[in-house]
Design a protein around this motif. Structure first.
Motif, PDB file in Angstrom:
ATOM      1  N   LYS A 164       0.832  -1.212   0.000  1.00  0.00           N
ATOM      2  CA  LYS A 164       0.000   0.000   0.000  1.00  0.00           C
ATOM      3  C   LYS A 164       0.863   1.257   0.000  1.00  0.00           C
ATOM      4  N   LYS A 165       1.958   1.265   0.774  1.00  0.00           N
ATOM      5  CA  LYS A 165       2.865   2.417   0.788  1.00  0.00           C
ATOM      6  C   LYS A 165       3.446   2.670  -0.591  1.00  0.00           C
ATOM      7  N   GLU A 166       3.879   1.594  -1.250  1.00  0.00           N
ATOM      8  CA  GLU A 166       4.456   1.728  -2.588  1.00  0.00           C
ATOM      9  C   GLU A 166       3.436   2.276  -3.576  1.00  0.00           C
ATOM     10  N   LEU A 167       2.209   1.784  -3.511  1.00  0.00           N
ATOM     11  CA  LEU A 167       1.168   2.275  -4.409  1.00  0.00           C
ATOM     12  C   LEU A 167       0.817   3.727  -4.124  1.00  0.00           C
ATOM     13  N   THR A 168       0.757   4.082  -2.856  1.00  0.00           N
ATOM     14  CA  THR A 168       0.443   5.456  -2.479  1.00  0.00           C
ATOM     15  C   THR A 168       1.530   6.403  -2.947  1.00  0.00           C
ATOM     16  N   ASN A 169       2.790   6.018  -2.761  1.00  0.00           N
ATOM     17  CA  ASN A 169       3.899   6.868  -3.184  1.00  0.00           C
ATOM     18  C   ASN A 169       3.965   7.018  -4.694  1.00  0.00           C
TER      19      ASN A 169
END
Length: 124
Positions: free
Chosen positions: A40-45
């Motif tokens: 989720k962090k990677e997608l958000t970034n």
């Protein structure tokens, strides 16, 4: 009394096995949860989960899309990209966080590119 001891021993053994199974399951769930949070962090970034607006200037063949992009880049200082969506090339500009930001940019852009309109990529 021996059957009471056996029953008590079986009860303790069952509780112990159940507790160990729960620990293994919790460990697996914790690991899966950490992996999901990382994804989720990677997608958000990478803006894949963020909602944003763009302005579309053109949709058609590649040569005309490149000409429109160059004309826009010469006139404005907002990022522009050419995006291919079968069967057309589209010139998109900006990455506006709110509709208000997109509307403000649209006021200036529509003076030069009358057919421009606001879109929300990924929203069908």
């Amino acid at each position: 009394m021996p059957s009471f001891q056996n029953s008590f021993f079986l009860l303790l053994l069952t509780i112990s096995l159940f507790a160990n199974a729960q620990d293994v399951q919790n460990t697996n769930q914790d690991q899966q949860l950490r992996e999901l949070i990382k994804i989720k962090k990677e997608l958000t970034n990478s803006d894949k989960l963020k909602e944003f607006y763009k302005i579309q200037l053109y949709s058609g063949n590649l040569n005309d899309a490149e000409d429109v992009k160059k004309e826009f880049d010469d006139e404005f200082e907002i990022s522009s990209t050419i995006k291919y969506e079968t069967p057309n090339y589209k010139v998109w500009i900006g990455n506006f966080r709110t509709r208000l930001e997109a509307d403000r940019a649209m006021l200036q852009i529509s003076e030069v590119f009358e057919s421009a309109f606001i879109i929300r990529p990924g929203r069908n």
